[in-house]
Design a protein around this motif. Structure first.
Motif, PDB file in Angstrom:
ATOM      1  N   THR A   1     -44.580  88.225 -64.789  1.00  0.00           N
ATOM      2  CA  THR A   1     -43.071  88.057 -64.549  1.00  0.00           C
ATOM      3  C   THR A   1     -42.703  86.386 -65.060  1.00  0.00           C
ATOM      4  O   THR A   1     -43.760  85.216 -65.578  1.00  0.00           O
ATOM      5  CB  THR A   1     -42.932  88.350 -63.331  1.00  0.00           C
ATOM      6  N   ARG A   2     -42.020  86.328 -64.858  1.00  0.00           N
ATOM      7  CA  ARG A   2     -41.029  85.257 -64.767  1.00  0.00           C
ATOM      8  C   ARG A   2     -41.042  84.206 -63.759  1.00  0.00           C
ATOM      9  O   ARG A   2     -40.728  85.057 -62.711  1.00  0.00           O
ATOM     10  CB  ARG A   2     -40.135  85.078 -65.605  1.00  0.00           C
ATOM     11  N   ILE A   3     -40.970  82.817 -64.057  1.00  0.00           N
ATOM     12  CA  ILE A   3     -40.697  82.234 -62.184  1.00  0.00           C
ATOM     13  C   ILE A   3     -39.222  81.344 -63.417  1.00  0.00           C
ATOM     14  O   ILE A   3     -39.171  80.547 -63.975  1.00  0.00           O
ATOM     15  CB  ILE A   3     -41.753  81.401 -61.844  1.00  0.00           C
TER      16      ILE A   3
ATOM     17  N   GLU B   1     -42.317  87.399 -53.261  1.00  0.00           N
ATOM     18  CA  GLU B   1     -41.933  88.827 -54.042  1.00  0.00           C
ATOM     19  C   GLU B   1     -42.629  88.408 -56.152  1.00  0.00           C
ATOM     20  O   GLU B   1     -42.787  89.595 -56.456  1.00  0.00           O
ATOM     21  CB  GLU B   1     -39.952  88.161 -54.242  1.00  0.00           C
ATOM     22  N   ILE B   2     -42.510  87.357 -56.317  1.00  0.00           N
ATOM     23  CA  ILE B   2     -42.889  86.537 -57.766  1.00  0.00           C
ATOM     24  C   ILE B   2     -43.970  87.454 -57.950  1.00  0.00           C
ATOM     25  O   ILE B   2     -44.128  88.541 -58.936  1.00  0.00           O
ATOM     26  CB  ILE B   2     -43.109  85.482 -57.891  1.00  0.00           C
ATOM     27  N   ILE B   3     -44.714  87.289 -56.622  1.00  0.00           N
ATOM     28  CA  ILE B   3     -46.621  87.643 -56.746  1.00  0.00           C
ATOM     29  C   ILE B   3     -46.511  89.294 -56.662  1.00  0.00           C
ATOM     30  O   ILE B   3     -46.986  90.050 -57.520  1.00  0.00           O
ATOM     31  CB  ILE B   3     -47.366  86.771 -55.656  1.00  0.00           C
ATOM     32  N   ALA B   4     -45.376  90.076 -56.036  1.00  0.00           N
ATOM     33  CA  ALA B   4     -45.535  91.374 -55.975  1.00  0.00           C
ATOM     34  C   ALA B   4     -45.564  91.789 -56.715  1.00  0.00           C
ATOM     35  O   ALA B   4     -45.349  93.108 -57.728  1.00  0.00           O
ATOM     36  CB  ALA B   4     -44.457  91.503 -54.522  1.00  0.00           C
ATOM     37  N   ILE B   5     -44.516  90.679 -57.634  1.00  0.00           N
ATOM     38  CA  ILE B   5     -43.915  92.109 -58.835  1.00  0.00           C
ATOM     39  C   ILE B   5     -45.057  91.659 -60.288  1.00  0.00           C
ATOM     40  O   ILE B   5     -44.932  93.128 -60.917  1.00  0.00           O
ATOM     41  CB  ILE B   5     -42.442  91.412 -59.301  1.00  0.00           C
ATOM     42  N   ALA B   6     -45.526  90.721 -60.146  1.00  0.00           N
ATOM     43  CA  ALA B   6     -46.646  90.500 -61.397  1.00  0.00           C
ATOM     44  C   ALA B   6     -47.563  91.794 -60.899  1.00  0.00           C
ATOM     45  O   ALA B   6     -48.780  92.369 -61.420  1.00  0.00           O
ATOM     46  CB  ALA B   6     -46.941  89.400 -61.693  1.00  0.00           C
ATOM     47  N   ASP B   7     -48.350  91.712 -59.401  1.00  0.00           N
ATOM     48  CA  ASP B   7     -49.198  92.525 -58.490  1.00  0.00           C
ATOM     49  C   ASP B   7     -48.815  94.107 -58.973  1.00  0.00           C
ATOM     50  O   ASP B   7     -49.274  95.512 -59.892  1.00  0.00           O
ATOM     51  CB  ASP B   7     -48.983  92.551 -57.853  1.00  0.00           C
ATOM     52  N   ALA B   8     -47.696  94.560 -59.105  1.00  0.00           N
ATOM     53  CA  ALA B   8     -46.964  95.528 -59.687  1.00  0.00           C
ATOM     54  C   ALA B   8     -47.151  96.083 -60.880  1.00  0.00           C
ATOM     55  O   ALA B   8     -47.660  96.981 -61.366  1.00  0.00           O
ATOM     56  CB  ALA B   8     -45.829  96.086 -59.378  1.00  0.00           C
ATOM     57  N   ALA B   9     -46.244  94.962 -61.810  1.00  0.00           N
ATOM     58  CA  ALA B   9     -46.777  95.309 -63.264  1.00  0.00           C
ATOM     59  C   ALA B   9     -48.442  95.443 -63.752  1.00  0.00           C
ATOM     60  O   ALA B   9     -48.755  96.553 -64.328  1.00  0.00           O
ATOM     61  CB  ALA B   9     -46.095  93.729 -63.773  1.00  0.00           C
ATOM     62  N   CYS B  10     -49.326  94.486 -62.843  1.00  0.00           N
ATOM     63  CA  CYS B  10     -51.038  95.006 -63.570  1.00  0.00           C
ATOM     64  C   CYS B  10     -50.971  96.666 -62.874  1.00  0.00           C
ATOM     65  O   CYS B  10     -51.490  96.700 -63.861  1.00  0.00           O
ATOM     66  CB  CYS B  10     -51.434  93.838 -62.846  1.00  0.00           C
ATOM     67  N   TYR B  11     -50.731  96.747 -61.961  1.00  0.00           N
ATOM     68  CA  TYR B  11     -50.892  98.184 -61.418  1.00  0.00           C
ATOM     69  C   TYR B  11     -50.172  99.042 -62.445  1.00  0.00           C
ATOM     70  O   TYR B  11     -51.481 100.043 -62.625  1.00  0.00           O
ATOM     71  CB  TYR B  11     -50.060  98.348 -59.793  1.00  0.00           C
ATOM     72  N   ARG B  12     -49.168  99.004 -62.942  1.00  0.00           N
ATOM     73  CA  ARG B  12     -48.573 100.324 -63.727  1.00  0.00           C
ATOM     74  C   ARG B  12     -49.489  99.550 -65.122  1.00  0.00           C
ATOM     75  O   ARG B  12     -49.572 100.784 -65.588  1.00  0.00           O
ATOM     76  CB  ARG B  12     -47.528  99.527 -63.948  1.00  0.00           C
ATOM     77  N   ALA B  13     -50.059  99.027 -65.705  1.00  0.00           N
ATOM     78  CA  ALA B  13     -50.599  98.756 -66.825  1.00  0.00           C
ATOM     79  C   ALA B  13     -52.272  99.570 -66.210  1.00  0.00           C
ATOM     80  O   ALA B  13     -52.725 100.276 -67.488  1.00  0.00           O
ATOM     81  CB  ALA B  13     -50.953  96.670 -66.870  1.00  0.00           C
ATOM     82  N   LYS B  14     -52.585  99.131 -65.141  1.00  0.00           N
ATOM     83  CA  LYS B  14     -54.171  99.991 -64.819  1.00  0.00           C
ATOM     84  C   LYS B  14     -53.445 101.085 -65.162  1.00  0.00           C
ATOM     85  O   LYS B  14     -54.204 101.825 -66.457  1.00  0.00           O
ATOM     86  CB  LYS B  14     -54.893  99.520 -63.656  1.00  0.00           C
ATOM     87  N   ALA B  15     -52.509 101.908 -64.471  1.00  0.00           N
ATOM     88  CA  ALA B  15     -52.335 103.373 -64.463  1.00  0.00           C
ATOM     89  C   ALA B  15     -52.187 103.565 -65.800  1.00  0.00           C
ATOM     90  O   ALA B  15     -51.875 105.101 -65.930  1.00  0.00           O
ATOM     91  CB  ALA B  15     -50.892 102.854 -63.196  1.00  0.00           C
TER      92      ALA B  15
END
Ligand SMILES: Nc1nc2c(ncn2[C@@H]2O[C@H](COP(=O)(O)OP(=O)(O)OP(=O)(O)O)[C@@H](O)[C@H]2O)c(=O)[nH]1
Length: 400
Positions: free
Chosen positions: A366-368, A377-391
């Motif tokens: 994600t962007r800063i 919030e930025i870290i949470a967004i990147a984390d959620a994106a990583c989770y989606r990639a795994k899924a």
């Protein structure tokens, strides 16, 4: 104090000053050898001076101690003595106060000398033009110049100071202190020793001024803090790096991320953050053992670092999770880098005790930028994106 004595040294007459200075009455003094009243340590020199005097030589300025009636000794300075028809004429004065002051001064100088010889700081003194007038043994040892070589030379010539980062020559603080007539403290300069080797020092330079303000010279006190700096740097490194991979640790990653976040807000710059989690890393541990897993983490860490620019930061956030901060990086470049990282990691093979291991990686990106919410919030967004990639099936990145 005036007196006459026989050639054999018996006091004949004394004036009232003798009583005033020593407390003896004239009767108690006359008829007795003056040596009876002289301090035992001064008898030999007194006899010698008396012999000189009787042979017609000057004894001006000769001092010895006379015992007073109260048992103390007074210093008497003899200004003239002469012999006439077997009678010696002497005149002297009580200089006890002056002698005591001189002794105090000598003791003070001795104390100062011993202190300077033994302290752990380098101390250099100069005259008002910055010419070295003294240097103590620690100063000699830090700089590599002996006092005999250094004294008389300009301090700039002996003490070469450079800036710790840029390595440009920096002005000697003592010259500054003499110019500004105030104390100057510095702790970022490096001293280039006589043998050319660097030494980290802290310095404090002060002008030496008389009570009426007249400048007499300057003094520079400095310490070799090379070891201290090294251990501080080591402690700082330990506190900011992951011990296994030597990448930044989570705390340092968050600190750098916050800096980029503030920069984006203030300067309208754009940065990107990547959270990377290895795929199937557990299998390396399970099949090759923990040491194989450690080795894989180290190799992947180097691999990630080689794909980034110097200005970017990479951290191990814990376990098999990594964080990457791409400074001043538009999103499309960050996407390209994420793709390259995944490709490089999945192509990597670890050979370990006859077995080959491989892992993959998922990245949340994600962007800063100036409209980002909080860093959390930025870290949470990147984390959620990583989770989606795994899924979505691993070995891929998603943008949040
Ligand atoms: N060798 C080693 N293993 C570690 C270290 N820290 C964490 N681990 C292991 O790393 C693994 C991380 O778990 P997961 O992320 O679920 O493993 P994974 O197989 O990559 O799972 P996916 O991400 O779903 O593919 C666990 O088995 C931890 O025990 C370490 O410092 N060294």
């Amino acid at each position: 104090m005036l007196a006459t004595s026989s050639a054999q040294g018996y006091l004949r007459q004394v004036n009232p000053a003798w009583t005033a200075v020593l407390g003896w009455s004239a009767d108690e003094l006359t008829g007795r050898p003056f040596l009876n009243f002289v301090h035992p340590d001064d008898i030999a020199i007194t006899v010698r001076e008396t012999d000189l005097s009787t042979s017609g030589q000057s004894t001006d300025g000769f001092c010895n101690r006379y015992r007073a009636k109260d048992g103390t000794y007074r210093w008497i300075e003899w200004s003239s003595s002469s012999i006439h028809n077997g009678v010696m004429y002497c005149s002297g004065r009580d200089v006890t106060q002056r002698k005591m002051e001189q002794e105090l001064l000598v003791a003070e100088q001795e104390r100062l000398h011993v202190t300077l010889q033994s302290i752990g700081d380098g101390v250099i003194t100069t005259d008002i033009d910055g010419i070295i007038t003294s240097i103590n043994p620690m100063g000699e040892s830090i700089m590599g110049w002996s006092a005999t070589e250094a004294i008389g030379k300009p301090i700039d010539q002996i003490m070469h100071l450079v800036d710790e980062k840029a390595r440009g020559t920096v002005a000697n603080p003592l010259i500054e202190a003499l110019r500004q007539r105030s104390t100057i403290k510095r702790d970022l300069a490096l001293l280039v020793r006589r043998n050319g080797r660097d030494c980290a020092i802290t310095e404090s330079a002060s002008p030496i001024q008389r009570a009426d303000g007249k400048l007499l010279g300057g003094v520079l006190v400095f310490q070799d803090v090379t070891e201290k700096r090294k251990s501080e740097a080591h402690i700082k490194y330990q506190a900011t790096h992951d011990q296994l991979t030597l990448l930044l640790n989570r705390a340092e990653f968050e600190r750098v991320a916050l800096q980029l976040f503030q920069d984006a807000r203030t300067n309208n710059n754009q940065h990107c953050i990547l959270l990377l989690d290895l795929d199937a890393f557990k299998a390396v541990n399970d099949q090759g053992g923990h040491m194989a897993g450690d080795e894989m983490l180290k190799r992947i860490s180097s691999l990630i670092s080689t794909k980034l620019r110097v200005a970017d930061s990479v951290a191990r956030l814990g376990g098999d999770e990594f964080g990457v901060l791409l400074q001043n990086c538009p999103l499309h470049i960050a996407e390209r880098i994420a793709g390259q990282l995944i490709e490089a990691i999945s192509a990597y093979r670890l050979e370990w005790e006859g077995h080959t291991f491989k892992v993959g990686a998922c990245i949340g990106l994600t962007r800063i930028f100036n409209e980002s919410g909080s860093m959390k919030e930025i870290i949470a967004i990147a984390d959620a994106a990583c989770y989606r990639a795994k899924a979505a099936g691993k070995n891929q990145f998603k943008i949040g």
